[in-house]
Design an enzyme around this catalytic site. Structure first.
Site, PDB file in Angstrom:
ATOM      1  N   LYS A 144      -3.361  18.937  27.408  1.00 20.88           N
ATOM      2  CA  LYS A 144      -4.399  18.698  28.407  1.00 20.88           C
ATOM      3  C   LYS A 144      -3.989  19.373  29.702  1.00 20.88           C
ATOM      4  O   LYS A 144      -3.094  18.918  30.414  1.00 20.88           O
ATOM      5  CB  LYS A 144      -4.618  17.209  28.626  1.00 20.88           C
ATOM      6  CG  LYS A 144      -5.878  16.919  29.447  1.00 20.88           C
ATOM      7  CD  LYS A 144      -6.232  15.452  29.445  1.00 20.88           C
ATOM      8  CE  LYS A 144      -7.598  15.217  30.091  1.00 20.88           C
ATOM      9  NZ  LYS A 144      -7.975  13.792  30.064  1.00 20.88           N
ATOM     10  N   GLU A 175      -1.335   7.238   4.223  1.00 20.01           N
ATOM     11  CA  GLU A 175      -2.365   6.198   4.149  1.00 20.01           C
ATOM     12  C   GLU A 175      -3.453   6.519   3.137  1.00 20.01           C
ATOM     13  O   GLU A 175      -4.225   5.629   2.756  1.00 20.01           O
ATOM     14  CB  GLU A 175      -3.008   6.007   5.534  1.00 20.01           C
ATOM     15  CG  GLU A 175      -2.095   5.397   6.574  1.00 20.01           C
ATOM     16  CD  GLU A 175      -1.234   6.405   7.331  1.00 20.01           C
ATOM     17  OE1 GLU A 175      -0.670   6.058   8.377  1.00 20.01           O
ATOM     18  OE2 GLU A 175      -1.118   7.571   6.856  1.00 20.01           O
ATOM     19  N   TRP A 181      -8.865  20.458  27.315  1.00 20.98           N
ATOM     20  CA  TRP A 181      -8.018  20.390  26.133  1.00 20.98           C
ATOM     21  C   TRP A 181      -7.733  21.789  25.583  1.00 20.98           C
ATOM     22  O   TRP A 181      -8.615  22.636  25.514  1.00 20.98           O
ATOM     23  CB  TRP A 181      -8.680  19.545  25.048  1.00 20.98           C
ATOM     24  CG  TRP A 181      -8.796  18.092  25.378  1.00 20.98           C
ATOM     25  CD1 TRP A 181      -9.935  17.402  25.670  1.00 20.98           C
ATOM     26  CD2 TRP A 181      -7.735  17.143  25.459  1.00 20.98           C
ATOM     27  NE1 TRP A 181      -9.648  16.093  25.931  1.00 20.98           N
ATOM     28  CE2 TRP A 181      -8.305  15.899  25.802  1.00 20.98           C
ATOM     29  CE3 TRP A 181      -6.348  17.223  25.273  1.00 20.98           C
ATOM     30  CZ2 TRP A 181      -7.549  14.744  25.965  1.00 20.98           C
ATOM     31  CZ3 TRP A 181      -5.585  16.070  25.438  1.00 20.98           C
ATOM     32  CH2 TRP A 181      -6.189  14.854  25.779  1.00 20.98           C
ATOM     33  N   THR A 213       5.393   5.583   6.439  1.00 15.26           N
ATOM     34  CA  THR A 213       5.157   6.782   7.242  1.00 15.26           C
ATOM     35  C   THR A 213       6.480   7.303   7.786  1.00 15.26           C
ATOM     36  O   THR A 213       7.479   6.579   7.807  1.00 15.26           O
ATOM     37  CB  THR A 213       4.202   6.475   8.407  1.00 15.26           C
ATOM     38  OG1 THR A 213       4.817   5.498   9.259  1.00 15.26           O
ATOM     39  CG2 THR A 213       2.870   5.948   7.901  1.00 15.26           C
TER      40      THR A 213
END
Length: 528
Positions: free
Chosen positions: A427, A318, A432, A173
């Protein structure tokens, strides 16, 4: 029959040897050869590696661009039974040394212009025994060049029989936080992923295509395009080192490319370059953009001005990397281009072979109402079930499912719409705010080329959004009041960013995504 990558190579070698591979060189010239040559050289390369002492299970690393030599390694190494570890050339020296040590690479192939990186890190990679420069001449008396090394191999080398569950690839990654995490791919996994990529309702890669993978070969298997191209014998055009948006458009025009894949940020650059100088890109049946959500405005620009549909999907390192694709169903297709865009702007449904679920904070599936967000989980035959020798696996995998960290809603038909990365949500006052929704709307604003929204610390509200905006024209100016009014048409007042910062360009990560960590650091400075 074992499901291994060599069966793809052997098929094209036997039945489609005259199809072509075109590779742009460092000097801008084009190198051309046929799959017959490619397959012969790939066998020769595998033989040379075997004579060097590379055994099944050994890790062979690459530090290179999208070139024909790198593509030869894509099959030579796994067909020998070894593991191809494509190293992200844009990682820091510290992270490159870390992942090469963690993988225990024994051989490294490197492009000439990347030798300074190798010179800085090679001494700290304990397992490394050989360095081979991907050139036709040695860079120094101590180097072994690719063509001389290739000459030591046998062009009639017979690939060994390999068990399909054997590991054959490795990618780490891109390390937005902490050390990179390693993902290992099996022969069976990449075989099935390749078949899925070629399906009509996924990317539909076929022998008639001319494929241009701009997405780096060091990142997530170049989205599976090199494997797919070899599997079906598609003409392949490789952009080579340091290709600019202008170079990519020139290749599309000259080689009549039918399918091109790149990061969303590259798509933005391609559009900006087309505004400066027109090219004939009418050969494109699709431009695949990924790495982040594609702004609807960018889709409309390509569709309406150039008749080029943007193809979207979703996945990650992944997932090898594809897990979903935006299939346009027959009813939507017949409804016209506007309805198609509304579908394509989403991240789609799982591709055949993949299972997907979107769970809320309590672990329950979210309603399919496109209003309730949750984290996306996926599993399948090519989806990772752990990180390579990494204790962080316990936080990212559960009962065979990979927890993506991406937040999405699901529509009534099951397609997902990416809301944000969990870490990128803002937030504010306990509520949100989606940075993706704000970015997409800003990208549609007249005079805006690109935008990124991040959280800025706020003493009263905890966090507030701040927008970094790139003008469409280099000398253009953008009025913050105009941008605020544009967003107010759609969003509640408390969603509107407190600051609009006009910048010449957005910082990018090593794989072409907007570097939000850098922007968050800058936003924190604005809050002082």
């Amino acid at each position: 029959m074992q499901l291994t990558l060599k069966t793809f190579l052997e098929r094209t070698e036997s039945f489609l040897p005259q199809n072509e591979i075109v590779s742009r060189q460092a000097d801008g010239q084009l190198f051309r050869y046929h799959y017959a040559d490619y397959c012969r050289r790939t066998r020769q390369l595998a033989s040379a590696l075997a004579r060097l002492g590379v055994k099944p299970g050994d890790r062979v690393a690459t530090l290179g661009w999208n070139t024909y030599r790198h593509m030869e390694l894509y099959f030579a190494v796994p067909c020998l039974g070894a593991i191809l570890h494509t190293v992200n050339i844009r990682l820091s020296d510290q992270h490159i040394a870390y992942i090469m040590n963690h993988a225990e690479d024994v051989v490294l192939f490197v492009d000439p212009d990347l030798l300074p990186t190798v010179q800085r890190v090679a001494s700290s990679v304990r397992s490394l025994r050989h360095i081979i420069v991907m050139d036709d001449r040695p860079a120094s008396p101590d180097d072994l060049d690719y063509e001389s090394f290739l000459a030591t191999g046998d062009a009639d080398f017979a690939f060994p029989e390999i068990e399909e569950k054997s590991p054959c690839g490795m990618c780490f990654t891109s390390a937005t936080t902490g050390d990179p995490k390693g993902v290992v791919y099996t022969q069976r996994g990449l075989y099935l992923h390749t078949l899925a990529v070629c399906l009509r309702d996924v990317l539909a890669i076929g022998e008639h295509d001319t494929v241009l993978p701009v997405v780096p070969m060091f990142h997530a298997n170049s989205w599976g395009l090199p494997h797919a191209a070899v599997a079906v014998g598609a003409t392949t055009v490789l952009p080579g080192p340091h290709a600019t948006a202008a170079d990519i458009l020139d290749l599309i025009e000259a080689e009549r490319v039918t399918f091109c894949a790149a990061a969303v940020t590259i798509g933005v650059e391609l559009y900006a370059q087309l505004q400066k100088r027109s090219r004939d890109i009418s050969s494109l049946r699709g431009l695949m953009l990924g790495g982040s959500a594609t702004p609807e405005a960018l889709m409309r620009r390509f569709q309406n001005e150039y008749n080029v549909p943007i193809i979207t999907a979703w996945g990650a390192t992944e997932a090898a990397p594809l897990a979903t694709s935006t299939h346009v169903g027959r009813s939507v297709f017949e409804a016209g281009s506007e309805e198609r865009i509304k579908t394509r702007v989403r991240q789609g449904i799982p591709i055949p072979g993949v299972e997907l679920k979107v769970l809320d904070d309590s672990g329950k599936p979210v309603p399919r109402d496109d209003r309730h967000p949750g984290e996306v989980y996926v599993r399948g035959p090519w989806i990772a079930t752990e990180y390579y020798r990494d204790s962080r696996s316990r936080d990212s995998f559960a009962d065979g499912w990979w927890r993506s960290g991406d937040i999405a809603t699901q529509g009534s038909e099951g397609s997902i719409r990416l809301v944000d990365r969990a870490k990128d949500l803002v937030k504010s006052g306990g509520e949100w705010i989606s940075s993706v929704d704000l970015e997409n709307e800003l990208a549609a604003c007249p005079g805006v080329l690109e935008a990124a929204v991040v959280a800025m610390p706020d003493a009263r509200w905890q966090e507030r959004p701040v927008a970094f905006v790139v003008p469409l024209q280099e000398s253009g100016e953008l009025d913050p009041n105009m941008l605020s009014a544009w967003l107010a048409r759609r969003f509640a007042k408390w969603w509107i960013p407190d600051r609009f910062v006009v910048v010449a360009a957005l910082p990018k990560t090593g794989v072409g995504k907007v570097d939000k960590r850098t922007l968050r650091q800058r936003a924190a400075g604005l809050a002082l």
